[in-house]
Design a protein around this motif. Sequence first.
Motif, mmCIF file in Angstrom:
data_model
loop_
_atom_site.group_PDB
_atom_site.id
_atom_site.type_symbol
_atom_site.label_atom_id
_atom_site.label_comp_id
_atom_site.label_asym_id
_atom_site.label_seq_id
_atom_site.Cartn_x
_atom_site.Cartn_y
_atom_site.Cartn_z
ATOM 1 N N LYS A 32 0.866 -1.176 0.000
ATOM 2 C CA LYS A 32 0.000 0.000 0.000
ATOM 3 C C LYS A 32 0.902 1.227 0.000
ATOM 4 C CE LYS A 32 -3.795 2.151 2.612
ATOM 5 N NZ LYS A 32 -4.599 2.088 3.858
ATOM 6 N N VAL A 33 0.817 2.035 -1.061
ATOM 7 C CA VAL A 33 1.748 3.149 -1.247
ATOM 8 C C VAL A 33 0.984 4.468 -1.364
ATOM 9 C CG1 VAL A 33 3.663 4.056 -2.608
ATOM 10 C CG2 VAL A 33 3.291 1.569 -2.480
ATOM 11 N N ALA A 34 1.331 5.409 -0.505
ATOM 12 C CA ALA A 34 0.791 6.767 -0.568
ATOM 13 C C ALA A 34 1.881 7.710 -1.054
ATOM 14 C CB ALA A 34 0.287 7.206 0.806
ATOM 15 N N VAL A 35 1.466 8.823 -1.653
ATOM 16 C CA VAL A 35 2.428 9.776 -2.207
ATOM 17 C C VAL A 35 2.156 11.172 -1.665
ATOM 18 C CG1 VAL A 35 2.894 8.483 -4.321
ATOM 19 C CG2 VAL A 35 0.963 10.055 -4.262
ATOM 20 N N TYR A 36 3.204 11.987 -1.690
ATOM 21 C CA TYR A 36 3.091 13.367 -1.186
ATOM 22 C C TYR A 36 4.063 14.242 -1.951
ATOM 23 C CZ TYR A 36 2.697 17.118 2.357
ATOM 24 O OH TYR A 36 2.472 18.308 3.030
ATOM 25 N N ASN A 63 -1.885 3.810 -4.693
ATOM 26 C CA ASN A 63 -3.097 2.994 -4.520
ATOM 27 C C ASN A 63 -3.812 3.267 -3.196
ATOM 28 O OD1 ASN A 63 -1.177 1.790 -2.885
ATOM 29 N ND2 ASN A 63 -1.488 -0.305 -3.637
ATOM 30 N N CYS A 64 -3.775 4.528 -2.763
ATOM 31 C CA CYS A 64 -4.465 4.907 -1.524
ATOM 32 C C CYS A 64 -5.644 5.851 -1.771
ATOM 33 C CB CYS A 64 -3.480 5.549 -0.541
ATOM 34 S SG CYS A 64 -2.339 4.360 0.196
ATOM 35 N N GLN A 65 -6.060 5.958 -3.034
ATOM 36 C CA GLN A 65 -7.229 6.778 -3.402
ATOM 37 C C GLN A 65 -7.129 8.198 -2.837
ATOM 38 O OE1 GLN A 65 -7.902 3.333 -2.110
ATOM 39 N NE2 GLN A 65 -7.371 3.008 -4.245
ATOM 40 N N GLN A 66 -5.982 8.821 -3.052
ATOM 41 C CA GLN A 66 -5.751 10.171 -2.548
ATOM 42 C C GLN A 66 -6.279 11.225 -3.523
ATOM 43 O OE1 GLN A 66 -1.410 8.856 -1.896
ATOM 44 N NE2 GLN A 66 -1.592 10.731 -0.685
ATOM 45 N N SER A 67 -6.737 12.316 -2.976
ATOM 46 C CA SER A 67 -7.112 13.466 -3.800
ATOM 47 C C SER A 67 -5.855 14.252 -4.141
ATOM 48 C CB SER A 67 -8.094 14.359 -3.051
ATOM 49 O OG SER A 67 -7.442 14.971 -1.942
ATOM 50 N N ILE A 68 -5.963 15.117 -5.169
ATOM 51 C CA ILE A 68 -4.844 15.987 -5.511
ATOM 52 C C ILE A 68 -4.532 16.920 -4.347
ATOM 53 C CG2 ILE A 68 -4.175 17.940 -6.967
ATOM 54 C CD1 ILE A 68 -3.689 15.287 -8.299
ATOM 55 N N ALA A 69 -5.547 17.393 -3.650
ATOM 56 C CA ALA A 69 -5.331 18.281 -2.502
ATOM 57 C C ALA A 69 -4.539 17.584 -1.404
ATOM 58 C CB ALA A 69 -6.668 18.769 -1.960
ATOM 59 N N ASN A 70 -4.780 16.289 -1.226
ATOM 60 C CA ASN A 70 -4.049 15.516 -0.229
ATOM 61 C C ASN A 70 -2.601 15.300 -0.653
ATOM 62 O OD1 ASN A 70 -3.423 12.311 0.692
ATOM 63 N ND2 ASN A 70 -4.226 13.642 2.290
ATOM 64 N N ILE A 71 -2.396 15.078 -1.946
ATOM 65 C CA ILE A 71 -1.051 14.819 -2.457
ATOM 66 C C ILE A 71 -0.227 16.098 -2.526
ATOM 67 C CG2 ILE A 71 0.254 14.108 -4.520
ATOM 68 C CD1 ILE A 71 -2.082 12.152 -5.099
ATOM 69 N N ASN A 72 -0.845 17.195 -2.972
ATOM 70 C CA ASN A 72 -0.108 18.430 -3.241
ATOM 71 C C ASN A 72 -0.856 19.633 -2.656
ATOM 72 O OD1 ASN A 72 0.566 20.394 -6.219
ATOM 73 N ND2 ASN A 72 1.708 20.355 -4.305
ATOM 74 N N LEU A 106 0.239 10.418 6.269
ATOM 75 C CA LEU A 106 0.644 9.328 7.181
ATOM 76 C C LEU A 106 -0.574 8.643 7.791
ATOM 77 C CD1 LEU A 106 3.667 10.921 9.116
ATOM 78 C CD2 LEU A 106 3.743 9.407 7.128
ATOM 79 N N ALA A 107 -1.645 9.390 7.993
ATOM 80 C CA ALA A 107 -2.856 8.845 8.605
ATOM 81 C C ALA A 107 -3.521 7.778 7.732
ATOM 82 C CB ALA A 107 -3.843 9.961 8.905
ATOM 83 N N LEU A 108 -3.112 7.704 6.462
ATOM 84 C CA LEU A 108 -3.664 6.683 5.565
ATOM 85 C C LEU A 108 -3.134 5.291 5.884
ATOM 86 C CD1 LEU A 108 -3.394 8.705 2.227
ATOM 87 C CD2 LEU A 108 -5.472 8.253 3.552
ATOM 88 N N GLN A 109 -2.114 5.229 6.726
ATOM 89 C CA GLN A 109 -1.557 3.953 7.182
ATOM 90 C C GLN A 109 -1.057 3.088 6.022
ATOM 91 O OE1 GLN A 109 -1.181 2.908 10.608
ATOM 92 N NE2 GLN A 109 -1.551 5.106 10.801
ATOM 93 N N ALA A 110 -0.348 3.713 5.114
ATOM 94 C CA ALA A 110 0.253 2.986 3.997
ATOM 95 C C ALA A 110 1.475 2.203 4.471
ATOM 96 C CB ALA A 110 0.648 3.962 2.893
ATOM 97 N N ASP A 111 1.884 1.235 3.672
ATOM 98 C CA ASP A 111 3.144 0.528 3.958
ATOM 99 C C ASP A 111 4.330 1.445 3.674
ATOM 100 O OD1 ASP A 111 1.913 -2.051 4.521
ATOM 101 O OD2 ASP A 111 1.530 -2.187 2.365
ATOM 102 N N VAL A 112 4.195 2.228 2.595
ATOM 103 C CA VAL A 112 5.263 3.134 2.175
ATOM 104 C C VAL A 112 4.650 4.490 1.823
ATOM 105 C CG1 VAL A 112 7.215 3.492 0.614
ATOM 106 C CG2 VAL A 112 6.464 1.162 1.138
ATOM 107 N N VAL A 113 5.274 5.555 2.294
ATOM 108 C CA VAL A 113 4.904 6.912 1.883
ATOM 109 C C VAL A 113 6.086 7.488 1.120
ATOM 110 C CG1 VAL A 113 4.301 9.241 2.611
ATOM 111 C CG2 VAL A 113 3.325 7.278 3.804
#
Length: 225
Positions: A32-36, A63-72, A106-113
């Motif tokens: 599970k990967v989140a981006v920022y 694959n964490c279904q993030q919005s653009i506002a959340n990412i950037n 970080l609150a998305l609890q991904a394996d990798v950010v």
Amino acid sequence: MLKLFITATDTDAGKTYVAQALVKALVAKNKKVAVYKPISAGCERINDRLVNEDALQLQAQANCQQSIANINPIAFAEPIAPHIAALTLQQTITIADIERGYNEVLALQADVVICEGAGGWRLPLGQGKFLSEFVQASAQQVILVVNMKLGCLNHAVLTYQAIIADGLDCLGWVANCPENMPYLAENIAELERLLPITKLAEMPMTNDISKAAAQLDIAKITALL
């Protein structure tokens, strides 16, 4: 949770390209990967929001279904130094703002950010602050993208030394090879001698992120999970 920060020897050096490939490779390993991407400059206004193309590309791979506002969360229209873009709008960029957005990811609890920087390691935020201070405060591990062109040996060594001087762990480096640099193999070999860290990939430019991801040796990264 593994926290990675992608930096580079300069701007337009391939950070987003490498970040996309890394996300793709980790998702393929069922992570599970989140981006920022905390700060961007050079955006298009879509539905009354400034949208950065790099952030869209990262969103497409994560694959964490993030919005653009959340990412950037911090975006500017003009493709100029972010702190100058902020100054023209009578705004400030604070580390607290960057950390607030990061904590939401970080609150998305991904394996990798995977966090992508802007510019190089010492990107100014204004008021004497640098983006690297956020990386220090959040204790991220760093991957260095080296834009393979004339001058990259000096840029790579200085950037690596700055990362280490800041007390951070530089996991490895990626040779980004968008052009036919003269003596490319010799320059890569010299960097392998100069940088005491793992070379994670030699990446020729391709529009196929799956092919780019296949070039990455992510064993050192997955071993940390």
